[in-house]
Design a protein around this motif. Structure first.
Motif, mmCIF file in Angstrom:
data_model
loop_
_atom_site.group_PDB
_atom_site.id
_atom_site.type_symbol
_atom_site.label_atom_id
_atom_site.label_comp_id
_atom_site.label_asym_id
_atom_site.label_seq_id
_atom_site.Cartn_x
_atom_site.Cartn_y
_atom_site.Cartn_z
ATOM 1 N N ARG A 99 43.660 89.597 -30.550
ATOM 2 C CA ARG A 99 42.273 89.355 -30.167
ATOM 3 C C ARG A 99 41.228 90.074 -31.071
ATOM 4 N NH1 ARG A 99 39.549 86.745 -25.730
ATOM 5 N NH2 ARG A 99 41.534 86.393 -24.740
ATOM 6 N N ARG A 136 39.743 82.703 -22.531
ATOM 7 C CA ARG A 136 40.228 81.867 -23.533
ATOM 8 C C ARG A 136 41.236 82.480 -24.455
ATOM 9 N NH1 ARG A 136 35.407 78.214 -26.680
ATOM 10 N NH2 ARG A 136 35.183 77.373 -24.712
ATOM 11 N N PRO A 138 43.054 83.591 -27.716
ATOM 12 C CA PRO A 138 42.499 83.848 -28.991
ATOM 13 C C PRO A 138 42.988 82.830 -29.907
ATOM 14 C CG PRO A 138 43.467 85.780 -28.028
ATOM 15 C CD PRO A 138 43.655 84.538 -27.036
ATOM 16 N N LYS A 139 42.396 82.846 -31.225
ATOM 17 C CA LYS A 139 42.720 81.845 -32.199
ATOM 18 C C LYS A 139 44.222 82.395 -32.859
ATOM 19 C CE LYS A 139 38.574 79.927 -33.780
ATOM 20 N NZ LYS A 139 37.550 79.676 -34.938
ATOM 21 N N LYS A 140 44.409 83.500 -32.959
ATOM 22 C CA LYS A 140 45.725 83.949 -33.747
ATOM 23 C C LYS A 140 46.558 83.364 -32.855
ATOM 24 C CE LYS A 140 43.490 88.027 -36.095
ATOM 25 N NZ LYS A 140 43.534 89.475 -36.341
ATOM 26 N N MET A 142 46.880 81.426 -30.603
ATOM 27 C CA MET A 142 46.948 79.748 -30.491
ATOM 28 C C MET A 142 47.847 79.439 -32.073
ATOM 29 S SD MET A 142 46.079 78.414 -27.789
ATOM 30 C CE MET A 142 46.473 76.740 -28.430
ATOM 31 N N GLU A 143 47.557 79.989 -33.205
ATOM 32 C CA GLU A 143 48.152 79.682 -34.412
ATOM 33 C C GLU A 143 49.647 80.123 -34.268
ATOM 34 O OE1 GLU A 143 45.814 81.813 -37.138
ATOM 35 O OE2 GLU A 143 44.058 80.406 -37.003
ATOM 36 N N TYR A 170 42.293 76.720 -22.931
ATOM 37 C CA TYR A 170 41.983 76.688 -24.119
ATOM 38 C C TYR A 170 41.458 75.254 -24.522
ATOM 39 C CZ TYR A 170 42.484 76.343 -29.166
ATOM 40 O OH TYR A 170 42.262 76.305 -30.681
ATOM 41 N N PRO A 172 40.113 73.498 -27.640
ATOM 42 C CA PRO A 172 39.842 73.431 -29.145
ATOM 43 C C PRO A 172 38.551 72.951 -29.766
ATOM 44 C CG PRO A 172 41.505 71.738 -28.695
ATOM 45 C CD PRO A 172 41.063 72.496 -27.500
#
Length: 172
Positions: A99, A136, A138-140, A142-143, A170, A172
């Motif tokens: 995060r 939510r 975190p993007k990392k 989710m990747e 989440y 997108p």
């Protein structure tokens, strides 16, 4: 010339709240509060104190993520108890490794304090067991989940559910 009519009479460019305390008293209070926040992971306080505490709490978690000796000494200069310092580097640092920021959440309470009618709030760490509202993803993270899903040929929803994360959190 009267001071009140001066354009410089407004209190702009003031970065932090005074909280009706001397700087040393305010700093001691914030050190106590961040120690309690790390220890309990959720505390109830007044809204201005919670907003001021958010800066310090996020900075301390950044040191916990860093994990270097210098970061440990910086955190040790602020935190009041050694077990809390250990928890910061062994529990909170790895928890927020993916995060980039926003480790704390402030929730306003509907009831004001009884004695002086002060606005109250709850400040808590996100991504923890027993949190009031799910954070939510975190993007990392989710990747990483998408990479795992592509290797096993699963869709995103299956990957998220297999890790025990609510797929509705989440967006997108």
């Amino acid at each position: 010339e009267h001071v009140a009519s001066s354009p410089f009479a407004a209190s702009f460019c003031i970065k932090f709240r005074q909280l009706s305390r001397t700087p040393t008293h305010k700093w001691a209070m914030l050190r106590n509060m961040v120690t309690s926040l790390i220890k309990h992971e959720r505390i109830q306080t007044t809204l201005p104190k919670a907003k001021e505490l958010k800066y310090l709490a996020d900075q301390v978690v950044g040191w916990g993520k860093d994990g270097s000796l210098h970061a440990r000494r910086q955190a040790d200069a602020i935190l009041r108890e050694k077990p809390v310092l250990t928890k910061l580097f062994e529990v909170l640092g790895p928890r927020y490794a993916d995060r980039d920021g926003g480790y704390t959440r402030i929730l306003k309470l509907s009831q004001n304090r009884v004695g002086d009618n002060a606005k109250m709030a709850v400040i808590e760490y996100v991504d923890r067991p027993g949190e009031i509202r799910a954070a939510r993803v975190p993007k990392k993270r989710m990747e990483k989940l998408l990479m795992m899903g592509e290797k096993k040929k699963k869709n995103l929803k299956d990957v998220i559910e297999s890790l025990g994360i609510d797929p509705h959190v989440y967006k997108p």
